[in-house]
Scaffold this active site. Structure first.
Site, PDB file in Angstrom:
ATOM      1  N   LYS A  14      -0.865  -2.036   2.985  1.00 40.81           N
ATOM      2  CA  LYS A  14       0.012  -1.139   3.752  1.00 40.81           C
ATOM      3  C   LYS A  14      -0.788  -0.269   4.723  1.00 40.81           C
ATOM      4  CE  LYS A  14       1.990   0.863   0.125  1.00 40.81           C
ATOM      5  NZ  LYS A  14       1.362   0.214  -1.027  1.00 40.81           N
ATOM      6  N   ARG A  90       9.115   5.310  -2.967  1.00 38.17           N
ATOM      7  CA  ARG A  90       8.618   4.566  -4.120  1.00 38.17           C
ATOM      8  C   ARG A  90       9.635   4.547  -5.258  1.00 38.17           C
ATOM      9  NH1 ARG A  90       2.811   5.473  -2.651  1.00 38.17           N
ATOM     10  NH2 ARG A  90       1.552   4.057  -3.914  1.00 38.17           N
ATOM     11  N   ARG A 129     -12.038  -2.146  -2.815  1.00 38.92           N
ATOM     12  CA  ARG A 129     -11.851  -0.907  -2.054  1.00 38.92           C
ATOM     13  C   ARG A 129     -12.489   0.267  -2.798  1.00 38.92           C
ATOM     14  NH1 ARG A 129      -5.781   0.700  -0.688  1.00 38.92           N
ATOM     15  NH2 ARG A 129      -5.736   1.024  -2.925  1.00 38.92           N
ATOM     16  N   ARG A 135     -12.721   5.569  -3.699  1.00 40.75           N
ATOM     17  CA  ARG A 135     -11.399   6.127  -4.001  1.00 40.75           C
ATOM     18  C   ARG A 135     -11.193   6.188  -5.523  1.00 40.75           C
ATOM     19  NH1 ARG A 135      -5.528   4.274  -1.540  1.00 40.75           N
ATOM     20  NH2 ARG A 135      -4.436   4.778  -3.458  1.00 40.75           N
ATOM     21  N   ARG A 146      -0.938   1.788 -12.137  1.00 35.76           N
ATOM     22  CA  ARG A 146      -0.250   1.824 -10.842  1.00 35.76           C
ATOM     23  C   ARG A 146       0.614   0.567 -10.657  1.00 35.76           C
ATOM     24  NH1 ARG A 146      -5.301   2.442  -7.336  1.00 35.76           N
ATOM     25  NH2 ARG A 146      -3.972   2.467  -5.492  1.00 35.76           N
TER      26      ARG A 146
HETATM   27  P1  AMP Z   1      -1.128   5.349  -2.082  1.00 34.66           P
HETATM   28  O1  AMP Z   1      -2.266   5.844  -1.236  1.00 34.66           O
HETATM   29  O2  AMP Z   1       0.136   5.130  -1.314  1.00 34.66           O
HETATM   30  O3  AMP Z   1      -1.495   4.153  -2.925  1.00 34.66           O
HETATM   31  O4  AMP Z   1      -0.781   6.538  -3.111  1.00 34.66           O
HETATM   32  C1  AMP Z   1      -1.737   6.991  -4.064  1.00 34.66           C
HETATM   33  C2  AMP Z   1      -1.038   7.764  -5.165  1.00 34.66           C
HETATM   34  O5  AMP Z   1      -0.352   8.905  -4.599  1.00 34.66           O
HETATM   35  C3  AMP Z   1       0.053   7.003  -5.920  1.00 34.66           C
HETATM   36  O6  AMP Z   1      -0.481   6.209  -6.977  1.00 34.66           O
HETATM   37  C4  AMP Z   1       0.921   8.140  -6.437  1.00 34.66           C
HETATM   38  O7  AMP Z   1       0.320   8.782  -7.559  1.00 34.66           O
HETATM   39  C5  AMP Z   1       0.881   9.141  -5.284  1.00 34.66           C
HETATM   40  N1  AMP Z   1       1.985   8.906  -4.324  1.00 34.66           N
HETATM   41  C6  AMP Z   1       1.875   8.496  -3.026  1.00 34.66           C
HETATM   42  N2  AMP Z   1       3.085   8.349  -2.450  1.00 34.66           N
HETATM   43  C7  AMP Z   1       3.989   8.681  -3.404  1.00 34.66           C
HETATM   44  C8  AMP Z   1       5.421   8.698  -3.453  1.00 34.66           C
HETATM   45  N3  AMP Z   1       6.162   8.332  -2.398  1.00 34.66           N
HETATM   46  N4  AMP Z   1       6.006   9.097  -4.617  1.00 34.66           N
HETATM   47  C9  AMP Z   1       5.289   9.472  -5.687  1.00 34.66           C
HETATM   48  N5  AMP Z   1       3.947   9.440  -5.730  1.00 34.66           N
HETATM   49  C10 AMP Z   1       3.294   9.042  -4.598  1.00 34.66           C
END
Ligand code: AMP
Length: 199
Positions: A14, A90, A129, A135, A146
């Site tokens: 993404k 999400r 990654r 990260r 996740r």
């Molecule tokens: P990402 O970078 O999109 O993979 O997000 C990393 C982490 O941030 C996720 O595993 C969640 O813990 C949190 N997070 C990001 N976006 C959301 C969302 N829309 N709703 C809830 N938690 C989120």
């Protein structure tokens, strides 16, 4: 405006594809994960709360993330010619909230780009990654959580958007450029108007 959701499991690409979309279409990119990681680095109250969820691979509560999203839309993305939502929604309540937020601002969601990638490839990409970027949530235990959260809470959104008629499945395996071309062709077919600035 042209508003798109980039949808897919963690590790589905993404972030990578968002970068190309904003470059080619001049859209504003909102990655809720990136916004949260910035809060964590700055140790803001939201960052301190968010870290507890993110480090376990759990989702941030809907009310917190929805308030954060509204704030970014109304301040940082103000005047944008469109927005790429990356990592939001999400959950079903987040999808309902996004619909209301966009409608209240006189616009709508035009397409949901679903990046579909086999699970073993997702795990391999996230492990790599983690090694390259450091990260914190790209470690095997958190990755497994996740992916479970994705299957239970996020994947049902595919059905939700299929019913809405906005879901566009994209094969997310292969080269970054080939995947981007499939996305761009799909968006241009779906919206009929917007063209890439460069091919
Ligand atoms: P990402 O970078 O999109 O993979 O997000 C990393 C982490 O941030 C996720 O595993 C969640 O813990 C949190 N997070 C990001 N976006 C959301 C969302 N829309 N709703 C809830 N938690 C989120």
């Amino acid at each position: 405006m042209l508003n798109l959701v980039l949808f897919g499991a963690p590790g589905s690409g993404k972030g990578t594809q968002s970068a190309k979309l904003i470059d080619q279409y001049g859209l504003y990119h909102i990655s809720t994960g990136e916004v949260l990681r910035d809060h964590i680095a700055r140790k803001t109250p939201l960052g301190i709360t968010a870290d507890k969820y993110i480090s376990k691979g759990h989702l941030i509560p809907d009310d917190l993330i929805i308030d954060l999203l509204k704030d970014v839309i109304d301040n940082e993305a103000k005047g944008a010619k469109g927005i790429v939502f990356d990592g939001f929604p999400r959950t079903i309540p987040q999808a309902e909230a996004l619909k209301d937020i966009l409608n209240a601002r006189g616009t709508t969601l035009h397409a949901v780009v679903g990046l579909e990638v086999p699970e073993d490839e997702l795990i391999e990409r996230m492990i790599n990654r983690g090694k390259q970027t450091g990260r914190a949530d790209d470690n095997l235990d958190t990755i497994k959580n996740r992916l479970e959260v994705y299957h239970n809470q996020t994947h049902p959104l595919k059905e939700y958007y299929l019913k809405e008629g906005t879901y566009m499945p994209i094969n997310g395996s292969g080269s970054v450029d080939d995947i981007f071309n499939s996305i761009a062709d799909g968006i241009e077919k779906a919206t009929g108007e917007i063209r890439r600035t460069r091919k």
